[in-house]
Scaffold this active site. Structure first.
Site, PDB file in Angstrom:
ATOM      1  N   ASP A  55      39.044  -1.031 -19.522  1.00  0.00           N
ATOM      2  CA  ASP A  55      37.775  -1.005 -18.784  1.00  0.00           C
ATOM      3  C   ASP A  55      37.723   0.184 -17.842  1.00  0.00           C
ATOM      4  O   ASP A  55      38.683   0.447 -17.112  1.00  0.00           O
ATOM      5  CB  ASP A  55      37.603  -2.288 -17.963  1.00  0.00           C
ATOM      6  CG  ASP A  55      37.199  -3.476 -18.823  1.00  0.00           C
ATOM      7  OD1 ASP A  55      36.818  -3.258 -19.986  1.00  0.00           O
ATOM      8  OD2 ASP A  55      37.274  -4.617 -18.331  1.00  0.00           O
ATOM      9  N   ASN A 168      24.402  -6.260 -10.962  1.00  0.00           N
ATOM     10  CA  ASN A 168      24.271  -6.243 -12.421  1.00  0.00           C
ATOM     11  C   ASN A 168      25.305  -5.301 -13.025  1.00  0.00           C
ATOM     12  O   ASN A 168      25.784  -4.372 -12.356  1.00  0.00           O
ATOM     13  CB  ASN A 168      22.876  -5.774 -12.842  1.00  0.00           C
ATOM     14  CG  ASN A 168      21.813  -6.804 -12.520  1.00  0.00           C
ATOM     15  OD1 ASN A 168      22.014  -7.992 -12.727  1.00  0.00           O
ATOM     16  ND2 ASN A 168      20.694  -6.354 -11.973  1.00  0.00           N
ATOM     17  N   GLN A 326      25.094 -13.812  -1.331  1.00  0.00           N
ATOM     18  CA  GLN A 326      24.809 -12.697  -2.254  1.00  0.00           C
ATOM     19  C   GLN A 326      25.465 -11.390  -1.790  1.00  0.00           C
ATOM     20  O   GLN A 326      25.799 -10.530  -2.600  1.00  0.00           O
ATOM     21  CB  GLN A 326      23.295 -12.502  -2.408  1.00  0.00           C
ATOM     22  CG  GLN A 326      22.584 -13.677  -3.076  1.00  0.00           C
ATOM     23  CD  GLN A 326      23.201 -14.085  -4.415  1.00  0.00           C
ATOM     24  OE1 GLN A 326      23.250 -13.302  -5.342  1.00  0.00           O
ATOM     25  NE2 GLN A 326      23.696 -15.317  -4.503  1.00  0.00           N
ATOM     26  N   ASP A 337      33.841 -14.179 -18.602  1.00  0.00           N
ATOM     27  CA  ASP A 337      35.221 -14.246 -19.095  1.00  0.00           C
ATOM     28  C   ASP A 337      36.082 -15.070 -18.145  1.00  0.00           C
ATOM     29  O   ASP A 337      36.950 -15.834 -18.568  1.00  0.00           O
ATOM     30  CB  ASP A 337      35.826 -12.836 -19.207  1.00  0.00           C
ATOM     31  CG  ASP A 337      35.102 -11.969 -20.223  1.00  0.00           C
ATOM     32  OD1 ASP A 337      34.430 -12.518 -21.110  1.00  0.00           O
ATOM     33  OD2 ASP A 337      35.200 -10.729 -20.118  1.00  0.00           O
TER      34      ASP A 337
END
Length: 382
Positions: A55, A168, A326, A337
């Site tokens: 990643d 996001n 948040q 995952d």
């Protein structure tokens, strides 16, 4: 012997008897305590197979997403137009590298949740004989996962760019070596297949349907034939859309199906369910044909900060997620995952469904507070 001596002797005998009983009770309690804290799970009990990727995480802006035609919250396979993306993100952004890939993330987190013994989780996948491959092997060892990679030199180790905007993330995976997994040269090898046979719980992300559906089928059939648990993830909308045939070939062997609300809706649309109601979709998925009748299929759909939907027996229940400010959300990359990893950690220890979901919510809550699919040294799950 006098009466007094006789009475004293009786008292002494009773005292010894009472002491003996206390010692036996103490011994019994110690034994029970040992039984409670002893690990209930063995090495290689959990088996995962998928696409090992390195990643590359970075915070980007909307212009970057627009340039490469990316949605803010999506998962796609890299096309020709995305080739330059990997170089650009490394040159222009502050990046972090993590050992990743959906299934590998989940078994890593399951192992982290379990802690001891090491190597409860086994992982199969394909990497290149290169520097990134060596990093992946090192990271898997550090995570105490028993990784057995199929290594080849034709393609480099796969990478996944995690383009983060706010809370996001848009994932662009360049499978490369991960695409080269070979059933005959790896899964069918006796020493590797013996590790498959050792497992009691199996989990494969739907992404692997794009690579080796025949490998998934072999593992799924083994699980079904031996009344073991086989789990599959819908993984991304494109799996239900463009890999429908291999997905539906595996579905009869699936004991637990995971997905999020978007993946569930896409699956329902592709299957002609004619409903967007998540609970109804879960019911329909549960009632799809199944080979092993000894286990009723369990359907688990996460919905981000909304309640997780799961089939419990013949009912569909809602399970609230953990509250989080948040402002504490750093990166939702890997939340799905992580949920599966937490779930599997309890499942492999034969805990009830409710406990599996609670562990899933805990793991996801930990991961979204950090960059990438990373975690602290030890879990704080009770």
């Amino acid at each position: 012997m006098s009466v007094c001596d006789s009475t004293a002797a009786q008292k002494n005998t009773q005292s010894k008897k009472t002491l003996s009983e206390q010692q036996n009770l103490l011994l019994l309690l110690q034994t029970v305590k040992v039984c409670v804290i002893m690990p209930t799970v063995s090495q290689n009990a959990l088996f995962g197979m998928g696409n090992p990727l390195l990643d590359i995480s970075a915070v980007v802006d909307k212009d970057f997403l627009d340039k490469y035609g990316l949605k803010p919250n999506d998962q796609i396979l890299a096309e020709e137009k995305h080739k330059a993306l990997f170089d650009e993100i490394v040159k222009k952004s502050k990046v972090e590298y993590h050992a990743g890939g959906s299934t590998q993330n989940s078994v890593k987190i399951a192992q982290w949740m379990i802690q001891e013994p090491h190597k409860v989780a086994t992982f199969f996948g394909c990497i290149g004989t290169d520097h990134f491959g060596e990093i992946l092997k090192q990271k898997a060892a550090e995570a105490h996962v028993d990784a057995h990679y199929y290594e080849q030199s034709q393609e480099p180790t796969g990478t996944c760019a995690a383009c983060i905007t706010g809370d996001n993330r848009s994932l662009v995976a360049n499978l490369a070596a991960a695409n080269c997994y070979n059933k005959e040269k790896h899964l069918d090898v006796d020493s590797n297949w013996s590790l498959v046979e050792k497992a009691r719980v199996y989990y494969i992300a739907g992404f692997f349907l794009t690579v080796s559906p025949e490998s998934i089928l072999k593992v799924a059939k083994h699980a079904s034939d031996n009344n073991k648990i086989f789990g599959l993830n819908l993984s991304a909308p494109f799996i239900s859309q463009f890999f429908k045939e291999p997905l539906m070939k595996v579905m009869p062997y699936v004991d637990i199906i995971f997905g999020n609300e978007t993946e569930a809706a896409t699956f329902a649309k592709e299957q002609g369910f004619e409903t967007e109601d998540i609970a109804e979709i879960a019911r329909r998925v549960q009632s799809l044909p199944k080979v092993n009748k000894n286990r009723q299929r369990i359907v688990v759909f996460t919905q981000g900060r909304e309640d997780t939907v799961a089939t419990v027996g013949d009912k569909v229940k809602m399970f609230p997620v953990l509250d989080i400010d948040q402002n504490d959300i750093v990166d939702t990359n890997g939340a799905g995952d992580a949920f599966v990893g937490g779930f599997l950690s309890e499942l492999v220890q034969e805990k009830p469904l409710e406990e599996c979901i609670r562990a899933g919510h805990y793991a996801a809550n930990v991961i979204i507070r950090r960059v990438g699919c990373t975690f602290p040294e030890k879990p704080d799950f009770h």
